[in-house]
Design a protein around this motif. Structure first.
Motif, PDB file in Angstrom:
ATOM      1  N   ALA A 127      14.468  16.955  -6.678  1.00 44.96           N
ATOM      2  CA  ALA A 127      13.006  16.971  -6.687  1.00 44.96           C
ATOM      3  C   ALA A 127      12.443  15.841  -5.841  1.00 44.96           C
ATOM      4  CB  ALA A 127      12.492  16.882  -8.122  1.00 44.96           C
ATOM      5  N   VAL A 128      13.059  14.663  -5.918  1.00 39.74           N
ATOM      6  CA  VAL A 128      12.614  13.532  -5.106  1.00 39.74           C
ATOM      7  C   VAL A 128      12.852  13.820  -3.623  1.00 39.74           C
ATOM      8  CG1 VAL A 128      13.056  11.110  -4.532  1.00 39.74           C
ATOM      9  CG2 VAL A 128      12.861  11.824  -6.925  1.00 39.74           C
ATOM     10  N   ALA A 129      13.994  14.391  -3.299  1.00 38.90           N
ATOM     11  CA  ALA A 129      14.284  14.728  -1.901  1.00 38.90           C
ATOM     12  C   ALA A 129      13.253  15.712  -1.362  1.00 38.90           C
ATOM     13  CB  ALA A 129      15.701  15.299  -1.784  1.00 38.90           C
ATOM     14  N   ASN A 152       0.813  -1.218   0.000  1.00 43.11           N
ATOM     15  CA  ASN A 152       0.000   0.000   0.000  1.00 43.11           C
ATOM     16  C   ASN A 152       0.842   1.262   0.000  1.00 43.11           C
ATOM     17  OD1 ASN A 152      -2.501  -1.424   0.141  1.00 43.11           O
ATOM     18  ND2 ASN A 152      -2.103  -1.809   2.319  1.00 43.11           N
ATOM     19  N   ALA A 153       2.113   1.141  -0.361  1.00 43.09           N
ATOM     20  CA  ALA A 153       3.008   2.290  -0.303  1.00 43.09           C
ATOM     21  C   ALA A 153       2.718   3.272  -1.439  1.00 43.09           C
ATOM     22  CB  ALA A 153       4.460   1.825  -0.393  1.00 43.09           C
ATOM     23  N   THR A 154       3.073   4.518  -1.192  1.00 47.10           N
ATOM     24  CA  THR A 154       3.159   5.516  -2.250  1.00 47.10           C
ATOM     25  C   THR A 154       4.494   5.292  -2.946  1.00 47.10           C
ATOM     26  OG1 THR A 154       1.846   7.107  -1.002  1.00 47.10           O
ATOM     27  CG2 THR A 154       3.256   7.980  -2.756  1.00 47.10           C
ATOM     28  N   VAL A 155       4.473   5.125  -4.276  1.00 49.90           N
ATOM     29  CA  VAL A 155       5.681   4.727  -5.004  1.00 49.90           C
ATOM     30  C   VAL A 155       6.100   5.817  -5.989  1.00 49.90           C
ATOM     31  CG1 VAL A 155       6.731   2.988  -6.504  1.00 49.90           C
ATOM     32  CG2 VAL A 155       5.055   2.292  -4.773  1.00 49.90           C
ATOM     33  N   TYR A 156       7.379   6.181  -5.927  1.00 48.33           N
ATOM     34  CA  TYR A 156       7.959   7.134  -6.863  1.00 48.33           C
ATOM     35  C   TYR A 156       9.159   6.498  -7.566  1.00 48.33           C
ATOM     36  CZ  TYR A 156       5.368  10.655  -4.167  1.00 48.33           C
ATOM     37  OH  TYR A 156       4.377  11.380  -3.543  1.00 48.33           O
ATOM     38  N   CYS A 157       9.568   7.105  -8.671  1.00 50.26           N
ATOM     39  CA  CYS A 157      10.784   6.708  -9.387  1.00 50.26           C
ATOM     40  C   CYS A 157      11.844   7.782  -9.205  1.00 50.26           C
ATOM     41  CB  CYS A 157      10.524   6.553 -10.880  1.00 50.26           C
ATOM     42  SG  CYS A 157       9.267   5.357 -11.323  1.00 50.26           S
ATOM     43  N   ALA A 158      13.067   7.357  -8.936  1.00 48.84           N
ATOM     44  CA  ALA A 158      14.153   8.320  -8.763  1.00 48.84           C
ATOM     45  C   ALA A 158      15.366   7.914  -9.570  1.00 48.84           C
ATOM     46  CB  ALA A 158      14.538   8.452  -7.294  1.00 48.84           C
ATOM     47  N   ALA A 159      16.113   8.922  -9.969  1.00 53.25           N
ATOM     48  CA  ALA A 159      17.406   8.753 -10.622  1.00 53.25           C
ATOM     49  C   ALA A 159      18.278   9.910 -10.143  1.00 53.25           C
ATOM     50  CB  ALA A 159      17.244   8.779 -12.142  1.00 53.25           C
ATOM     51  N   LEU A 160      19.504   9.940 -10.554  1.00 51.52           N
ATOM     52  CA  LEU A 160      20.323  11.115 -10.256  1.00 51.52           C
ATOM     53  C   LEU A 160      19.730  12.354 -10.922  1.00 51.52           C
ATOM     54  CD1 LEU A 160      23.853   9.529 -10.613  1.00 51.52           C
ATOM     55  CD2 LEU A 160      22.861  10.438  -8.504  1.00 51.52           C
ATOM     56  N   LEU A 161      19.106  12.160 -12.083  1.00 52.54           N
ATOM     57  CA  LEU A 161      18.546  13.275 -12.847  1.00 52.54           C
ATOM     58  C   LEU A 161      17.564  14.111 -12.039  1.00 52.54           C
ATOM     59  CD1 LEU A 161      17.700  11.394 -16.191  1.00 52.54           C
ATOM     60  CD2 LEU A 161      19.858  12.486 -15.541  1.00 52.54           C
ATOM     61  N   ASN A 162      16.764  13.470 -11.194  1.00 51.76           N
ATOM     62  CA  ASN A 162      15.713  14.179 -10.444  1.00 51.76           C
ATOM     63  C   ASN A 162      15.931  14.085  -8.943  1.00 51.76           C
ATOM     64  OD1 ASN A 162      15.044  11.452 -10.205  1.00 51.76           O
ATOM     65  ND2 ASN A 162      12.831  11.821 -10.357  1.00 51.76           N
TER      66      ASN A 162
END
Length: 241
Positions: free
Chosen positions: A131-133, A118-128
C-alpha cells in the motif's frame, strides 16, 4: 510517480541530506507496525510525542475519557500507561474510537523529526508495504524512506522494511532513480524475502524483545502486505489514509 527514491538508515543520516518532498518513516519493531495495527483496529488517530510527560500533557488537553496512553521505554510498558508497544495490544476492543497518545524509544522520535520540514509524511511497516509503495507511485518529486533505527544506530529490520518498499517500486517502475542506499536496502530484502521472520529474529533489537518477553511480536511484525492502511502524519496527528 516519484522522481527519486532514497533510504536513510537513521534520522541523523536523513538530516544530512537534501530535504525530500515525501518522507516515509519505518520502525518495523515496533512503532509503525503498532500504528498500522491500531488504525486498522479502529483507533481514530495517533498523536506521536517524544517524552512521557508530553504524552500526559496531551492526554489532559484532549480529555482522559477519549485518550489511551501508549508506548514503551526499553521495550516495556511505561508505568501508568494503558498499552505498550506490542501490536497484539491494539485490538478493536481496546482502541476503537480512541485517540492514542504514543511515545516510544525510537519510532515516535523519528516521526517528530520527519515532520519538522514541509514533507508529506507517512508511516510504513512490512504489514503495509504494498500500500505504501502504491502511494509513492502516485506521488511526485523526491521521496525518502527514513528508518527509525535504534538509539541512533541502524536497525537491520528497518533497512529490510525499506528494501521491501524499494523492491516493490522497482518491480513497478524499473527505471526509477534510486540512491545507492536504496539499492543496497533492496538487495538486503531480496536476500531475505523468503525468510523474513527468521531474518528479523537475528537482529539485535529482535533479540532484546525476546529477552523482554515479546518474541511473538517478531512474527507479527514480519507479516508482509496484510494491511491497506497508510498512516498519514500531519499537524501532529496520524490518521488512516
Amino acid at each position: 510517480m516519484i522522481a527519486t527514491l532514497d533510504v536513510a538508515a537513521t534520522p541523523a543520516a536523513a538530516a544530512t541530506r537534501e530535504p525530500a518532498g515525501t518522507v516515509v518513516v519505518i520502525d518495523v519493531l515496533r512503532a509503525t507496525s503498532s500504528i498500522v495495527t491500531a488504525l486498522e483496529a479502529g483507533a481514530t488517530s495517533v498523536v506521536p510525542v517524544r517524552e512521557t510527560d508530553e504524552a500526559i500533557v496531551v492526554m489532559r488537553r484532549l480529555g482522559r475519557e477519549r485518550v489511551l496512553l501508549c508506548g514503551e521505554r526499553e521495550s516495556r510498558l511505561i508505568a501508568g500507561f494503558d498499552l505498550d508497544n506490542s501490536p497484539a495490544s491494539y485490538t478493536s476492543d481496546r482502541v476503537a474510537g480512541k485517540t492514542l497518545v504514543f511515545t516510544t524509544t525510537n519510532g515516535t522520535r523519528a516521526l517528530v523529526e520527519a515532520a519538522r520540514g514541509n514533507a508529506t509524511v507517512y508511516c510504513a511497516a512490512l504489514l503495509n508495504r504494498a500500500a505504501v509503495a502504491e502511494r509513492l507511485a502516485a506521488a511526485e518529486g523526491d521521496a525518502r524512506l527514513m528508518c527509525a533505527g535504534s538509539h541512533g544506530e541502524p536497525s537491520f529490520e528497518d533497512l529490510l522494511g525499506a528494501g521491501a518498499i524499494v523492491d516493490a517500486l522497482l518491480h513497478r517502475h524499473k527505471t526509477l532513480a534510486v540512491s545507492d542506499a536504496a539499492r543496497a536496502a533492496a538487495v538486503l530484502y531480496a536476500a531475505n524475502a523468503k525468510r523474513l521472520t527468521t531474518a528479523i529474529a537475528g537482529g539485535t533489537h529482535a533479540q532484546a524483545l525476546v529477552t523482554a518477553g515479546f518474541a511473538a511480536d517478531i512474527a507479527a511484525c514480519a507479516k508482509l502486505d496484510v494491511s491497506r492502511c497508510v498512516p498519514f502524519y500531519a499537524d501532529g496527528i496520524i490518521t488512516p489514509s
